[in-house]
Design an enzyme around this catalytic site. Structure first.
Site, PDB file in Angstrom:
ATOM      1  N   PRO A 117       6.748  -0.306  -1.053  1.00  0.00           N
ATOM      2  CA  PRO A 117       6.575  -0.498   0.393  1.00  0.00           C
ATOM      3  C   PRO A 117       5.346  -1.302   0.802  1.00  0.00           C
ATOM      4  O   PRO A 117       5.193  -1.600   1.986  1.00  0.00           O
ATOM      5  CB  PRO A 117       6.471   0.943   0.916  1.00  0.00           C
ATOM      6  CG  PRO A 117       5.900   1.713  -0.225  1.00  0.00           C
ATOM      7  CD  PRO A 117       6.475   1.081  -1.467  1.00  0.00           C
ATOM      8  N   GLU A 146      10.130  -8.601  -3.480  1.00  0.00           N
ATOM      9  CA  GLU A 146      10.808  -7.301  -3.428  1.00  0.00           C
ATOM     10  C   GLU A 146      12.313  -7.553  -3.487  1.00  0.00           C
ATOM     11  O   GLU A 146      12.875  -8.199  -2.609  1.00  0.00           O
ATOM     12  CB  GLU A 146      10.422  -6.527  -2.164  1.00  0.00           C
ATOM     13  CG  GLU A 146      11.203  -5.254  -1.939  1.00  0.00           C
ATOM     14  CD  GLU A 146      11.251  -4.314  -3.148  1.00  0.00           C
ATOM     15  OE1 GLU A 146      10.197  -3.969  -3.691  1.00  0.00           O
ATOM     16  OE2 GLU A 146      12.385  -3.943  -3.551  1.00  0.00           O
ATOM     17  N   CYS A 320       4.008   5.036 -12.251  1.00  0.00           N
ATOM     18  CA  CYS A 320       3.638   6.411 -11.874  1.00  0.00           C
ATOM     19  C   CYS A 320       4.429   7.357 -12.790  1.00  0.00           C
ATOM     20  O   CYS A 320       4.986   8.344 -12.345  1.00  0.00           O
ATOM     21  CB  CYS A 320       3.852   6.695 -10.396  1.00  0.00           C
ATOM     22  SG  CYS A 320       5.497   6.359  -9.802  1.00  0.00           S
TER      23      CYS A 320
END
Ligand code: SAM
Length: 409
Positions: A117, A146, A320
């Protein structure tokens, strides 16, 4: 109000956006009524205390510039600072890649390969601004790609709110693997940030698979999907042939000019979500391993593509995830690749890193780096639940320091 569940053990991380505000201004306005905590542990202790015992407090982080740790339980999204882009809610570990990349004027243009984002795109813009407050000459551009059109709209909104539009060129719906590194407009790209889709196993509140027994994972997933049995959910049908393995990525690498990018898909699209968009259901260790193999093949392909940009001298790679397959293993395969050896890409060693990252104590897993201590020390990790108040994360920096430029490329 105290935060509930696992979140209660974490502070609320707030990045002050230097394009719109400063730490001093935020401490005097948004956080004027917050006490100044003596340590991060004070913030965490107050976050998990309920009722009248909780005390709102704020702590200025010692590793990442411009970052604050705030007690949980405040509706920051309703503040003027949040809606006007002065503050951005971003986990500390998620700030590591941009801070580690440290793009400066002399590095030229910057690519954010997997941008939505937009936390890291806007952080990049803020760091460029710090080095050249007026985005003065030589002006730098951030190319933010993106692939997902809907997520690209969120990226556009975030870039606008953060005041980063002037410096950012967004490629909505643009697959980074389809971007031609030799195109004229990318000839000055000196730094790339690569933060691809991953298993998300480091996210707070999400099941962390290596430590988790599969039956528990299945139960949790079934609770979310409303199922009572532990049957395997149907996966979406693949559109363009098989998911790439790391071997495929290496094969591509051995002949980069002929590499076909169209068949390299983001496996997380198919494997992380079921038909209703719910969380992944993993039914066996074999499934889990297959999923990690697919992800790491995809991640490696993106990283090797980043290595191809002619003027590039810095790359950061991050996830992550807490899985070595997506982290140190990708780093090792990338370092051993043909393109890395030909162009002189190597790990950014710990002693070369920006101060806060050099001082961050949690490093890569040496065993997953084939025992290479330099590489393991160069890798930066974080683990959720270890008392440092951050999510599970991984980042490694790569550099190319020789004078060769493109002599042999
Ligand atoms: N860097 C983002 C941030 O900090 O806000 C988070 C990025 S998220 C982990 C990964 C993103 O990469 C997703 O939005 C996904 O749609 C996008 N993506 C996946 N494959 C891509 C590709 N081949 N090219 C461009 N974007 C891609």
């Amino acid at each position: 109000r105290a935060a509930a569940g696992e979140e209660a053990e974490y502070p609320r991380w707030v990045r002050v956006n230097s394009l719109r505000s400063s730490v001093e201004e935020q401490l005097e306005t948004t956080f004027a009524r917050f006490g100044r905590a003596a340590s991060l542990q004070d913030v965490m202790a107050n976050s998990s205390r309920g009722g009248g015992e909780a005390r709102k407090c704020v702590y200025v982080d010692e590793h990442v510039p411009g970052l604050l740790a705030v007690t949980q339980g405040t509706e920051l999204t309703k503040t003027e600072a949040y809606t006007s882009g002065k503050i951005i809610l971003q986990d500390k570990a998620s700030c590591f890649p941009t801070y580690l990349l440290d793009p400066r004027c002399e590095d030229g243009d910057v690519i954010d390969a997997c941008a939505a984002p937009g936390n890291k795109t806007t952080h990049l813009a803020a760091i460029l601004h710090t080095h050249a407050p007026e985005f003065a000459s030589p002006a730098q551009t951030i190319f933010a790609f993106e692939k997902d059109a809907a997520r690209a709209r969120t990226l556009e909104k975030m870039v606008k709110t953060a005041g980063a539009r002037g410096v950012t060129r967004i490629g909505p719906g643009q697959d980074f693997l389809q971007v031609d590194p030799r195109a004229d407009k990318y000839k000055d790209v000196g730094a790339l940030l690569l933060d691809p889709s991953c298993s998300g196993s480091g996210i707070v509140g999400r099941d962390s698979m290596p430590e988790l027994h599969l039956p528990e994972l299945l139960d949790a997933a079934n609770r979310k999907t409303g199922q009572t049995t532990t049957t395997k959910k149907k996966k979406k049908k693949k559109k363009n042939g098989p998911t790439p393995s790391t071997e495929d990525a290496q094969k591509h690498d051995s002949n980069p000019r002929k590499r076909k990018h169209a068949d390299v898909e983001d496996p997380s699209d198919k494997i992380l979500r079921d038909d209703e968009g719910n969380e992944t259901v993993v039914t066996s260790e074999k499934d889990l391993q297959a999923r990690l193999d697919a992800l790491s093949g995809f991640q490696l392909a993106l990283l090797l593509h980043a290595f191809e940009f002619p003027a590039a001298r810095k790359v950061t790679y991050s996830t992550c995830s807490v899985h070595a397959e997506e982290n140190e293993s990708v780093v090792m395969l990338a370092l051993a690749s043909d393109i890395a050896r030909r162009r002189g890409w190597r790990i950014l060693r710990r002693e070369e890193q920006v101060t806060g990252m050099r001082e961050w104590p949690v490093r890569g897993v040496a065993a997953a780096c084939g025992g290479d201590e330099d590489v393991a020390e160069g890798c930066i990790r974080s683990y959720k639940g270890d008392g440092r108040g951050v999510m599970g994360f991984f980042v490694a920096g790569f550099v190319r320091t020789g004078d060769d430029d493109d002599a042999d490329y």
